[in-house]
Enzyme design. Sequence first.
Site, PDB file in Angstrom:
ATOM      1  N   GLY A  10       0.826  -1.212   0.000  1.00 20.85           N
ATOM      2  CA  GLY A  10       0.000   0.000   0.000  1.00 20.85           C
ATOM      3  C   GLY A  10       0.852   1.250   0.000  1.00 20.85           C
ATOM      4  O   GLY A  10       1.808   1.355   0.760  1.00 20.85           O
ATOM      5  N   ARG A  71       1.405  -4.984  -5.291  1.00 22.63           N
ATOM      6  CA  ARG A  71       1.468  -6.146  -4.389  1.00 22.63           C
ATOM      7  C   ARG A  71       1.811  -7.305  -5.308  1.00 22.63           C
ATOM      8  O   ARG A  71       1.034  -7.633  -6.199  1.00 22.63           O
ATOM      9  CB  ARG A  71       0.124  -6.374  -3.702  1.00 22.63           C
ATOM     10  CG  ARG A  71      -0.336  -5.197  -2.831  1.00 22.63           C
ATOM     11  CD  ARG A  71      -1.523  -5.588  -1.974  1.00 22.63           C
ATOM     12  NE  ARG A  71      -2.157  -4.440  -1.359  1.00 22.63           N
ATOM     13  CZ  ARG A  71      -1.735  -3.847  -0.235  1.00 22.63           C
ATOM     14  NH1 ARG A  71      -0.661  -4.295   0.381  1.00 22.63           N
ATOM     15  NH2 ARG A  71      -2.381  -2.811   0.271  1.00 22.63           N
ATOM     16  N   ASP A 102       5.911  -5.234   6.350  1.00 24.21           N
ATOM     17  CA  ASP A 102       6.609  -6.478   6.694  1.00 24.21           C
ATOM     18  C   ASP A 102       6.745  -7.422   5.495  1.00 24.21           C
ATOM     19  O   ASP A 102       7.776  -8.068   5.321  1.00 24.21           O
ATOM     20  CB  ASP A 102       5.853  -7.211   7.817  1.00 24.21           C
ATOM     21  CG  ASP A 102       6.387  -6.837   9.194  1.00 24.21           C
ATOM     22  OD1 ASP A 102       7.544  -6.380   9.286  1.00 24.21           O
ATOM     23  OD2 ASP A 102       5.645  -6.989  10.173  1.00 24.21           O
ATOM     24  N   THR A 125       3.998   2.289   5.866  1.00 25.17           N
ATOM     25  CA  THR A 125       2.614   1.801   5.737  1.00 25.17           C
ATOM     26  C   THR A 125       1.757   2.525   6.758  1.00 25.17           C
ATOM     27  O   THR A 125       2.185   2.709   7.908  1.00 25.17           O
ATOM     28  CB  THR A 125       2.488   0.291   5.971  1.00 25.17           C
ATOM     29  OG1 THR A 125       1.101  -0.035   6.164  1.00 25.17           O
ATOM     30  CG2 THR A 125       3.272  -0.220   7.172  1.00 25.17           C
ATOM     31  N   ASP A 127      -0.586   1.388   8.311  1.00 22.76           N
ATOM     32  CA  ASP A 127      -1.030   0.469   9.376  1.00 22.76           C
ATOM     33  C   ASP A 127      -0.140   0.524  10.618  1.00 22.76           C
ATOM     34  O   ASP A 127      -0.530   0.064  11.684  1.00 22.76           O
ATOM     35  CB  ASP A 127      -1.079  -0.973   8.853  1.00 22.76           C
ATOM     36  CG  ASP A 127      -2.244  -1.182   7.902  1.00 22.76           C
ATOM     37  OD1 ASP A 127      -2.933  -0.200   7.579  1.00 22.76           O
ATOM     38  OD2 ASP A 127      -2.448  -2.327   7.464  1.00 22.76           O
ATOM     39  N   ASP A 129       2.494  -1.194  11.480  1.00 24.26           N
ATOM     40  CA  ASP A 129       2.628  -2.539  12.052  1.00 24.26           C
ATOM     41  C   ASP A 129       3.871  -3.260  11.532  1.00 24.26           C
ATOM     42  O   ASP A 129       3.838  -4.464  11.284  1.00 24.26           O
ATOM     43  CB  ASP A 129       1.373  -3.372  11.744  1.00 24.26           C
ATOM     44  CG  ASP A 129       1.126  -3.530  10.250  1.00 24.26           C
ATOM     45  OD1 ASP A 129       1.821  -2.870   9.441  1.00 24.26           O
ATOM     46  OD2 ASP A 129       0.254  -4.320   9.877  1.00 24.26           O
ATOM     47  N   ARG A 154     -18.262  14.919  13.199  1.00 23.53           N
ATOM     48  CA  ARG A 154     -18.790  15.459  14.459  1.00 23.53           C
ATOM     49  C   ARG A 154     -19.757  16.614  14.178  1.00 23.53           C
ATOM     50  O   ARG A 154     -20.789  16.748  14.833  1.00 23.53           O
ATOM     51  CB  ARG A 154     -17.640  15.920  15.363  1.00 23.53           C
ATOM     52  CG  ARG A 154     -18.076  16.425  16.720  1.00 23.53           C
ATOM     53  CD  ARG A 154     -16.888  16.686  17.630  1.00 23.53           C
ATOM     54  NE  ARG A 154     -16.179  15.466  17.969  1.00 23.53           N
ATOM     55  CZ  ARG A 154     -16.558  14.610  18.917  1.00 23.53           C
ATOM     56  NH1 ARG A 154     -17.647  14.855  19.627  1.00 23.53           N
ATOM     57  NH2 ARG A 154     -15.867  13.515  19.163  1.00 23.53           N
ATOM     58  N   ARG A 171      -5.257  -3.349   8.252  1.00 27.43           N
ATOM     59  CA  ARG A 171      -5.623  -4.719   7.876  1.00 27.43           C
ATOM     60  C   ARG A 171      -5.675  -5.653   9.095  1.00 27.43           C
ATOM     61  O   ARG A 171      -6.608  -6.416   9.256  1.00 27.43           O
ATOM     62  CB  ARG A 171      -4.611  -5.258   6.857  1.00 27.43           C
ATOM     63  CG  ARG A 171      -5.071  -6.530   6.167  1.00 27.43           C
ATOM     64  CD  ARG A 171      -3.937  -7.168   5.407  1.00 27.43           C
ATOM     65  NE  ARG A 171      -3.457  -6.337   4.319  1.00 27.43           N
ATOM     66  CZ  ARG A 171      -3.985  -6.296   3.101  1.00 27.43           C
ATOM     67  NH1 ARG A 171      -5.007  -7.063   2.825  1.00 27.43           N
ATOM     68  NH2 ARG A 171      -3.468  -5.524   2.173  1.00 27.43           N
TER      69      ARG A 171
HETATM   70  O1  F6P Z   1      -1.528  -0.233   3.084  1.00 29.02           O
HETATM   71  C1  F6P Z   1      -2.216  -0.802   4.094  1.00 29.02           C
HETATM   72  C2  F6P Z   1      -3.689  -0.850   3.762  1.00 29.02           C
HETATM   73  O2  F6P Z   1      -4.181   0.439   3.462  1.00 29.02           O
HETATM   74  C3  F6P Z   1      -4.537  -1.493   4.850  1.00 29.02           C
HETATM   75  O3  F6P Z   1      -4.872  -0.599   5.870  1.00 29.02           O
HETATM   76  C4  F6P Z   1      -5.727  -1.977   4.076  1.00 29.02           C
HETATM   77  O4  F6P Z   1      -6.348  -3.078   4.717  1.00 29.02           O
HETATM   78  C5  F6P Z   1      -5.114  -2.378   2.753  1.00 29.02           C
HETATM   79  O5  F6P Z   1      -3.901  -1.672   2.632  1.00 29.02           O
HETATM   80  C6  F6P Z   1      -5.971  -2.102   1.558  1.00 29.02           C
HETATM   81  O6  F6P Z   1      -5.339  -2.642   0.456  1.00 29.02           O
HETATM   82  P1  F6P Z   1      -5.667  -2.272  -1.034  1.00 29.02           P
HETATM   83  O7  F6P Z   1      -5.224  -0.859  -1.290  1.00 29.02           O
HETATM   84  O8  F6P Z   1      -4.905  -3.257  -1.838  1.00 29.02           O
HETATM   85  O9  F6P Z   1      -7.163  -2.390  -1.190  1.00 29.02           O
END
Ligand code: F6P
Length: 317
Positions: A10, A71, A102, A125, A127, A129, A154, A171
């Site tokens: 991502g 990806r 990761d 990322t 996330d 993580d 809000r 994710r």
């Molecule tokens: O890059 C991380 C992320 O944005 C996650 O938060 C999310 O679940 C996923 O990628 C979405 O992936 P894609 O852009 O392939 O739909």
Amino acid sequence: MKTAILCSGGDCAGMNPAIKYYVEASLAAGDTPHFVHRGFEGLIDGDIRKVSYADVAGIVARGGTIIRSARSERFKDPAARATAAANLTSHEITGLLVLGGDGSNRGLELLCREHQLRGIGIPATIDNDVTGSDYCLGVDSALNAIGRCLDQIRDTAASFRRAFVVETMGRESGYLALVSAISSGAEICLIPEIPFDLDAIVARMRREFEGGREYAIAVVSEATQASARLVSRLREEIGIESRLTILGHIQRGGSPTAFDRRTAFEFADAAVDALRDISRTASFLGYQGASITEHPPGAPVSPLPETLMERGQRLAN
Ligand code: F6P
């Protein structure tokens, strides 16, 4: 020395500043930087080119990544990695910088181990993580994007008697949801790292609405898969009008914040130094305690410190 950069997984705000600083630091050090377009997919296809200052002019404020990302399922195949390594060798490139999570780090580690290349990973990322780092590039920009949305929600929530459930990305991680909930003053937050009790939340909301509460906001991480359930329970069991907003990819776009631009600079500078050290194979940069660190594969670090966890416990019950 010839090196290359690619983005994997991502995209996030902060990648473009990192690309810019990588090119500038490489040229200043006398190296020859290259772009690999479309992540590991482009590496397998040989989509590689030499770059100069002009290629990174004016990109620092742009979200996403000008070299594009992917990806790559194909990269899991050793034969595809051999093709990727041969493509680097044909350009005499000996060092590769990867921006990603990761999964991207694992791909880089395999490539370097199997083909005696030097590699360095920058955690990037939304996330937050990535193993060995308590901060990933792009997180501050995503938090600010989510924060703006929550402030706007809000406004409309406060104009009716309603509950709003807002789903954030992540994710497998609740970092974005928890920090956004805390920084926007949400009443409820659900993340996978903290067990939550929907019965207790519904009972709390019933008491509060009966006691005069006019509206409520819940921030829910996509990883819990609980946002639709929470909306219907609030609607059906308390009788309060409830709405679901899934923020989606809007969280990933937008101009990088000053913090992400500065962090991109520090990461890129450290990465160029690391690629020049011929004693290394693959290693990964992290950000810990407001400093850039380096660590071998492994070494997990929790991005959710105790202080946030305590507040999260209160919002999950
Ligand atoms: O890059 C991380 C992320 O944005 C996650 O938060 C999310 O679940 C996923 O990628 C979405 O992936 P894609 O852009 O392939 O739909």
